[in-house]
Design a protein around this motif. Structure first.
Motif, PDB file in Angstrom:
ATOM      1  N   PHE A 167      -6.977  -6.398   2.442  1.00  0.00           N
ATOM      2  CA  PHE A 167      -6.890  -5.084   1.375  1.00  0.00           C
ATOM      3  C   PHE A 167      -8.027  -3.987   1.955  1.00  0.00           C
ATOM      4  O   PHE A 167      -7.596  -2.958   2.454  1.00  0.00           O
ATOM      5  CB  PHE A 167      -6.984  -5.414   0.022  1.00  0.00           C
ATOM      6  CG  PHE A 167      -6.202  -4.441  -0.880  1.00  0.00           C
ATOM      7  CD1 PHE A 167      -6.130  -3.012  -0.543  1.00  0.00           C
ATOM      8  CD2 PHE A 167      -5.684  -5.017  -2.127  1.00  0.00           C
ATOM      9  CE1 PHE A 167      -5.403  -2.502  -1.424  1.00  0.00           C
ATOM     10  CE2 PHE A 167      -5.034  -4.118  -2.786  1.00  0.00           C
ATOM     11  CZ  PHE A 167      -5.084  -2.703  -2.448  1.00  0.00           C
ATOM     12  N   TYR A 168      -9.230  -4.561   1.796  1.00  0.00           N
ATOM     13  CA  TYR A 168     -10.422  -3.801   2.390  1.00  0.00           C
ATOM     14  C   TYR A 168     -10.206  -3.324   3.729  1.00  0.00           C
ATOM     15  O   TYR A 168     -10.617  -2.292   4.090  1.00  0.00           O
ATOM     16  CB  TYR A 168     -11.530  -4.643   2.301  1.00  0.00           C
ATOM     17  CG  TYR A 168     -12.405  -4.817   0.808  1.00  0.00           C
ATOM     18  CD1 TYR A 168     -12.828  -3.703   0.022  1.00  0.00           C
ATOM     19  CD2 TYR A 168     -12.249  -6.190   0.306  1.00  0.00           C
ATOM     20  CE1 TYR A 168     -13.163  -4.012  -1.218  1.00  0.00           C
ATOM     21  CE2 TYR A 168     -12.842  -6.293  -0.873  1.00  0.00           C
ATOM     22  CZ  TYR A 168     -13.299  -5.280  -1.733  1.00  0.00           C
ATOM     23  OH  TYR A 168     -13.692  -5.561  -3.069  1.00  0.00           O
ATOM     24  N   SER A 169      -9.673  -4.205   4.701  1.00  0.00           N
ATOM     25  CA  SER A 169      -9.493  -3.832   5.951  1.00  0.00           C
ATOM     26  C   SER A 169      -8.370  -2.672   6.111  1.00  0.00           C
ATOM     27  O   SER A 169      -8.454  -1.716   6.990  1.00  0.00           O
ATOM     28  CB  SER A 169      -9.142  -5.112   7.018  1.00  0.00           C
ATOM     29  OG  SER A 169      -9.985  -5.870   6.865  1.00  0.00           O
ATOM     30  N   LYS A 170      -7.346  -2.590   5.304  1.00  0.00           N
ATOM     31  CA  LYS A 170      -6.396  -1.807   5.258  1.00  0.00           C
ATOM     32  C   LYS A 170      -6.892  -0.391   4.890  1.00  0.00           C
ATOM     33  O   LYS A 170      -6.613   0.641   5.414  1.00  0.00           O
ATOM     34  CB  LYS A 170      -4.997  -2.128   4.171  1.00  0.00           C
ATOM     35  CG  LYS A 170      -4.288  -1.102   4.045  1.00  0.00           C
ATOM     36  CD  LYS A 170      -3.231  -0.749   5.335  1.00  0.00           C
ATOM     37  CE  LYS A 170      -2.092   0.127   4.946  1.00  0.00           C
ATOM     38  NZ  LYS A 170      -1.603   0.435   6.330  1.00  0.00           N
ATOM     39  N   ILE A 171      -7.537  -0.227   3.744  1.00  0.00           N
ATOM     40  CA  ILE A 171      -8.358   0.626   3.306  1.00  0.00           C
ATOM     41  C   ILE A 171      -9.280   1.273   4.397  1.00  0.00           C
ATOM     42  O   ILE A 171      -9.381   2.498   4.744  1.00  0.00           O
ATOM     43  CB  ILE A 171      -9.229   0.705   1.876  1.00  0.00           C
ATOM     44  CG1 ILE A 171      -8.154   0.147   0.896  1.00  0.00           C
ATOM     45  CG2 ILE A 171      -9.793   1.717   1.575  1.00  0.00           C
ATOM     46  CD1 ILE A 171      -8.876  -0.033  -0.526  1.00  0.00           C
ATOM     47  N   GLY A 172     -10.169   0.475   5.041  1.00  0.00           N
ATOM     48  CA  GLY A 172     -10.718   0.875   6.278  1.00  0.00           C
ATOM     49  C   GLY A 172     -10.222   1.503   7.191  1.00  0.00           C
ATOM     50  O   GLY A 172     -10.557   2.463   7.892  1.00  0.00           O
ATOM     51  N   THR A 203     -12.691  -0.185  -6.820  1.00  0.00           N
ATOM     52  CA  THR A 203     -11.810  -0.569  -7.804  1.00  0.00           C
ATOM     53  C   THR A 203     -11.577  -2.138  -7.566  1.00  0.00           C
ATOM     54  O   THR A 203     -11.320  -3.005  -8.350  1.00  0.00           O
ATOM     55  CB  THR A 203     -10.561   0.143  -8.038  1.00  0.00           C
ATOM     56  OG1 THR A 203      -9.837   0.151  -6.758  1.00  0.00           O
ATOM     57  CG2 THR A 203     -10.652   1.497  -8.446  1.00  0.00           C
ATOM     58  N   LEU A 204     -11.709  -2.491  -6.327  1.00  0.00           N
ATOM     59  CA  LEU A 204     -11.508  -3.815  -5.995  1.00  0.00           C
ATOM     60  C   LEU A 204     -12.680  -4.900  -6.089  1.00  0.00           C
ATOM     61  O   LEU A 204     -12.466  -5.954  -6.309  1.00  0.00           O
ATOM     62  CB  LEU A 204     -11.120  -3.849  -4.326  1.00  0.00           C
ATOM     63  CG  LEU A 204      -9.577  -3.386  -4.101  1.00  0.00           C
ATOM     64  CD1 LEU A 204      -9.599  -3.653  -2.567  1.00  0.00           C
ATOM     65  CD2 LEU A 204      -8.653  -4.330  -4.576  1.00  0.00           C
ATOM     66  N   ARG A 216       0.764  -0.984   0.109  1.00  0.00           N
ATOM     67  CA  ARG A 216      -0.082  -0.094   0.146  1.00  0.00           C
ATOM     68  C   ARG A 216       0.848   1.277  -0.030  1.00  0.00           C
ATOM     69  O   ARG A 216       0.518   2.387  -0.514  1.00  0.00           O
ATOM     70  CB  ARG A 216      -0.810   0.014   1.232  1.00  0.00           C
ATOM     71  CG  ARG A 216      -2.060   0.829   1.176  1.00  0.00           C
ATOM     72  CD  ARG A 216      -3.012   0.774   0.208  1.00  0.00           C
ATOM     73  NE  ARG A 216      -4.273   1.596   0.438  1.00  0.00           N
ATOM     74  CZ  ARG A 216      -5.162   2.080  -0.690  1.00  0.00           C
ATOM     75  NH1 ARG A 216      -5.010   1.361  -1.810  1.00  0.00           N
ATOM     76  NH2 ARG A 216      -5.926   2.699  -0.340  1.00  0.00           N
ATOM     77  N   GLU A 217       2.108   1.022   0.574  1.00  0.00           N
ATOM     78  CA  GLU A 217       2.933   2.274   0.619  1.00  0.00           C
ATOM     79  C   GLU A 217       3.803   2.377  -0.610  1.00  0.00           C
ATOM     80  O   GLU A 217       4.103   3.468  -1.135  1.00  0.00           O
ATOM     81  CB  GLU A 217       3.760   2.219   2.057  1.00  0.00           C
ATOM     82  CG  GLU A 217       3.047   2.314   3.192  1.00  0.00           C
ATOM     83  CD  GLU A 217       4.041   1.936   4.479  1.00  0.00           C
ATOM     84  OE1 GLU A 217       4.986   2.015   4.244  1.00  0.00           O
ATOM     85  OE2 GLU A 217       3.284   2.013   5.587  1.00  0.00           O
ATOM     86  N   LYS A 235      -3.386   2.946  -5.638  1.00  0.00           N
ATOM     87  CA  LYS A 235      -4.363   3.449  -6.055  1.00  0.00           C
ATOM     88  C   LYS A 235      -5.785   2.952  -5.998  1.00  0.00           C
ATOM     89  O   LYS A 235      -6.712   3.377  -6.222  1.00  0.00           O
ATOM     90  CB  LYS A 235      -4.164   3.295  -7.688  1.00  0.00           C
ATOM     91  CG  LYS A 235      -3.112   4.332  -8.566  1.00  0.00           C
ATOM     92  CD  LYS A 235      -2.899   4.295 -10.078  1.00  0.00           C
ATOM     93  CE  LYS A 235      -4.275   4.329 -10.629  1.00  0.00           C
ATOM     94  NZ  LYS A 235      -3.945   4.257 -12.118  1.00  0.00           N
ATOM     95  N   GLN A 236      -5.755   1.684  -5.533  1.00  0.00           N
ATOM     96  CA  GLN A 236      -7.027   1.119  -5.374  1.00  0.00           C
ATOM     97  C   GLN A 236      -7.935   1.516  -4.220  1.00  0.00           C
ATOM     98  O   GLN A 236      -7.566   1.965  -3.291  1.00  0.00           O
ATOM     99  CB  GLN A 236      -6.636  -0.577  -4.975  1.00  0.00           C
ATOM    100  CG  GLN A 236      -5.671  -1.336  -6.232  1.00  0.00           C
ATOM    101  CD  GLN A 236      -6.480  -0.862  -7.209  1.00  0.00           C
ATOM    102  OE1 GLN A 236      -7.369  -1.286  -7.607  1.00  0.00           O
ATOM    103  NE2 GLN A 236      -5.525  -0.829  -8.339  1.00  0.00           N
TER     104      GLN A 236
END
Length: 286
Positions: free
Chosen positions: A94-99, A57-58, A44-45, A52-53
């Motif tokens: 991934f979703y948890s990271k964005i959250g 987009t996911l 992510r970094e 970009k996600q």
């Protein structure tokens, strides 16, 4: 007496070894999750694509992964199933990271939430509720969901779920409150009734009525499938695979004769189709 002490000592050692193995397994599991979390942070970094996600987009990629997972289940491909579960776990991370980035929730919140839900909805395991069978468990599950604030027994069925699976889930949900036919004969009669209404709609020529009655027939057939213990999604997919296999063999046969399907009549293709079915019956197809 010596034998008693030896037996007790052996049991103690066995328990200690079991504890050590469980501890090591737990540590390995925790380390694996932490490794995945660390990799997700790094991607992510540092990775332009991952940076970009968004959840939007996911979404289509997640649906693709779920379908790939479904294929491995249908084909009983255990190695593929393991890989696809890993891909799905990556998406959850991934979703948890964005959250977490947007300060909505973390991966730990996700895990805690599902753990709390499972404990709350299994009072026959973690409470004093008594159940006789899996039907009681399902009924309790639905009652608890409504106690949690669900306004309808159907509220847990996603609107975007594919229609065939959605119909099955709707019927399974309403069954839990007693909205169900009593026996298979009643469901069979309903299928025949809906088929007759479809035929009548076709004769009348109203496309809207035909579509509606056709939907009723499908819904009734899915209900019938439930009563005869058939998964309609799996049954239809098996038929899809059978059709693909047979049609491709028809293409191969036509090619072996130096012909193209585009230049053959329906009767010629149908003759090859019957030949494929005959070979399948004899066990001589690929």
């Amino acid at each position: 007496m010596i034998q008693f002490y030896y037996s007790t000592f052996s049991q103690k050692i066995a328990k200690q070894n079991t504890f050590r193995l469980n501890f090591l397994y737990t540590m390995q599991y925790a380390q694996s999750i932490e490794r995945l979390r660390r990799i997700m942070d790094e991607l992510r970094e540092q990775c332009p694509w991952d940076k970009k996600q968004t959840i939007h987009t996911l979404q289509p990629q997640t649906l693709e992964e779920v379908y790939e997972l479904s294929d491995t289940i249908v084909n009983e491909n255990w190695q593929g199933l393991k890989e696809e579960l890993g891909d799905l776990l990556l998406h959850i991370m991934f979703y948890s990271k964005i959250g977490s980035e947007q300060q909505h929730f973390t991966f730990d919140d996700v895990v805690a939430g599902v753990c709390n839900k499972l404990i709350n909805r299994h009072p026959h395991i973690y409470g004093n509720v008594k159940v006789e069978n899996d039907t009681d468990v399902k009924q309790n599950w639905e009652k608890i969901k409504q106690q949690e604030g669900k306004k309808s027994v159907l509220s847990g069925v996603p609107p975007s779920m594919p229609a065939l699976i959605k119909a099955l889930r709707l019927q399974e949900k309403t069954k839990q409150v007693g909205f169900e036919w009593e026996n298979t004969t009643q469901v069979k009669d309903k299928v025949e009734e809906e088929m007759q209404e479809l035929y009548e709609a076709v004769e009348q020529g109203s496309h809207k009525e035909i579509e509606e009655e056709f939907g009723d027939v499908l819904f009734a057939l899915i209900n019938y499938a439930r009563f005869v213990n058939v998964d309609p999604e799996r049954a239809l997919e098996r038929t899809n695979k059978k059709f693909i296999r047979r049609f491709q063999q028809v293409e191969d046969m036509a090619g072996a004769q130096g012909k193209s399907l585009h230049d053959m009549t329906l009767w010629e293709m149908d003759a090859l189709w019957d030949k494929v079915k005959e070979l399948e019956t004899k066990g001589e197809t690929k």
